[in-house]
Design an enzyme around this catalytic site. Sequence first.
Site, PDB file in Angstrom:
ATOM      1  CD  GLU A   1     -13.859 -50.489 107.143  1.00 26.90           C
ATOM      2  OE1 GLU A   1     -14.749 -51.311 106.849  1.00 26.90           O
ATOM      3  OE2 GLU A   1     -13.132 -50.614 108.148  1.00 26.90           O
TER       4      GLU A   1
ATOM      5  CG  HIS B   1     -40.423 -49.239  91.490  1.00 30.53           C
ATOM      6  ND1 HIS B   1     -39.224 -48.982  90.869  1.00 30.53           N
ATOM      7  CD2 HIS B   1     -41.256 -48.216  91.174  1.00 30.53           C
ATOM      8  CE1 HIS B   1     -39.342 -47.861  90.174  1.00 30.53           C
ATOM      9  NE2 HIS B   1     -40.560 -47.374  90.352  1.00 30.53           N
TER      10      HIS B   1
ATOM     11  CD  GLU C   1     -36.589 -50.964  91.381  1.00 31.39           C
ATOM     12  OE1 GLU C   1     -37.415 -51.467  90.593  1.00 31.39           O
ATOM     13  OE2 GLU C   1     -36.752 -49.867  91.934  1.00 31.39           O
TER      14      GLU C   1
ATOM     15  CB  CYS D   1     -16.584 -54.132 114.407  1.00 23.45           C
ATOM     16  SG  CYS D   1     -15.547 -55.582 114.300  1.00 23.45           S
TER      17      CYS D   1
ATOM     18  CE1 TYR E   1     -11.597 -54.495 107.946  1.00 30.17           C
ATOM     19  CE2 TYR E   1     -10.213 -56.020 106.719  1.00 30.17           C
ATOM     20  CZ  TYR E   1     -10.816 -55.634 107.898  1.00 30.17           C
ATOM     21  OH  TYR E   1     -10.633 -56.378 109.035  1.00 30.17           O
TER      22      TYR E   1
ATOM     23  CE  LYS F   1     -15.386 -50.796 110.782  1.00 28.29           C
ATOM     24  NZ  LYS F   1     -15.021 -52.079 110.128  1.00 28.29           N
TER      25      LYS F   1
ATOM     26  CB  CYS G   1     -15.049 -56.874 117.440  1.00 27.99           C
ATOM     27  SG  CYS G   1     -16.621 -56.421 116.676  1.00 27.99           S
TER      28      CYS G   1
END
Length: 452
Positions: free
Chosen positions: A182, A435, A440, A48, A178, A51, A43
């Site tokens: 990525e 908003h 939302e 992670c 993934y 990356k 990681c």
Amino acid sequence: MEFDFDLFVIGGGSGGVRAARVASSEAGAKVGLAEEYRMGGTCVIRGCVPKKLMVFASGYAGAFEDARAYGWDVTAGAFDWSVFRPKLDAELTRLENIYRTNLAKAGVQIFDARATVADPHTVRLSDGQTFTAKHILVATGGRPFVPPVAADCPVMTSNEVFQMDALPKDILIVGGGYIACEFACILNGLGVEVTQYYRGAQILRGFDDEARGHIADQMVANGVNLHLGTDVIEMTTVDGGIRVKSTDGKERVYEKVLYATGRDPNSDGLGLEQVGVKLGRKGEVVVDDYSQTSVPSIFAIGDVTDRVNLTPVAIREGVAFVETVFKGNPTKPDHDLIPSAVFTQPELGTIGLSEEDAAEQEPIEVYAASFRPMQTLFAGRDDRVMMKLIVSQATRKVLGCHIVADHAGELIQLAGVAVKMGATKEDFDRTVAVHPTMSEELVTMKTPVRTA
């Protein structure tokens, strides 16, 4: 019998480090930890963290374009890897030093060596030292898998991509998970011509089908040359790169080839099977609900067990191990309803069941919206985001939430709290919208688009 250590941890990644630190500082255990490469594991050193920093870097090309559309006088030059790379290396070194410092403060004895298991209570280090331990924790993570077709060519994996001396002009990325997606988005954003081969019908297998299709369409629109149903059949090293023959009958030389075709547990050569630890078909260490192996004194956590291969999960498994073994509080790590993110462009944030898996389980309602968000619409981009809730018809609980949008990882962390608590669709409906925001939509979708 008196042991040299109460606990000896093999592997200095996120899970092993957390277990070692908590066992020492909170449970008063005498702890040793061996790491053969760099503290921090996949990681921090080759996953992670670097990356995500590359994700940030790759997003600025689009940001410069948007800034001009919003009236800013911006002139963007080319991305300079020679400026970015040293800063990346320095940041990883800083983080590694933090890991080492925190371990030392907790009283953990660190060994910069490879450790193997000699017997159920003994570890042997590559520097010749041998230690006994009441408990041994295997936390050696995983490694990229490269198929035989690429064995004789200098292909890269996710381990090497952060160590490139320079960015290539073009690259072939093989894989559809993934990691492959990525890096396709990252390198495309940094100005590299990216071709991606995936042998399956759609990228990101295992995720929600609608989300997968949405991301694939956006990747292609952003410039990734994505070939589905395509695989490599032959590779040879030539002047200027690697010549690749593919199943679609094409042949081309690429300056670089990156393989991201899955990961295998890092259990080879640790001596585990010799002492009676059961391994699975892929080499994963087989454990029970409390991370205990078939040898009672040996435990395993993280990717080497091939349960849920995510850093935060490995950390929680490490903490649960300490609770169970050193604090007298038997604790099973919770692998249910884990939020996660895929840092493609746009990002995918997800928790719970996909529409397909949920429909196999019970009758469901699907609430979904796809639209052009205000920020990029104003800038003249055609980006679309997707918000999706999967709802049980019987209990009204939200079984899955899937977001495809910029910052979806940040959004799913918060939505994940509600889903983990068992929120119903009506709980979402009762929440007033913020908003104007993209998110939302999660609380304003009143009518299901379909049932199943």
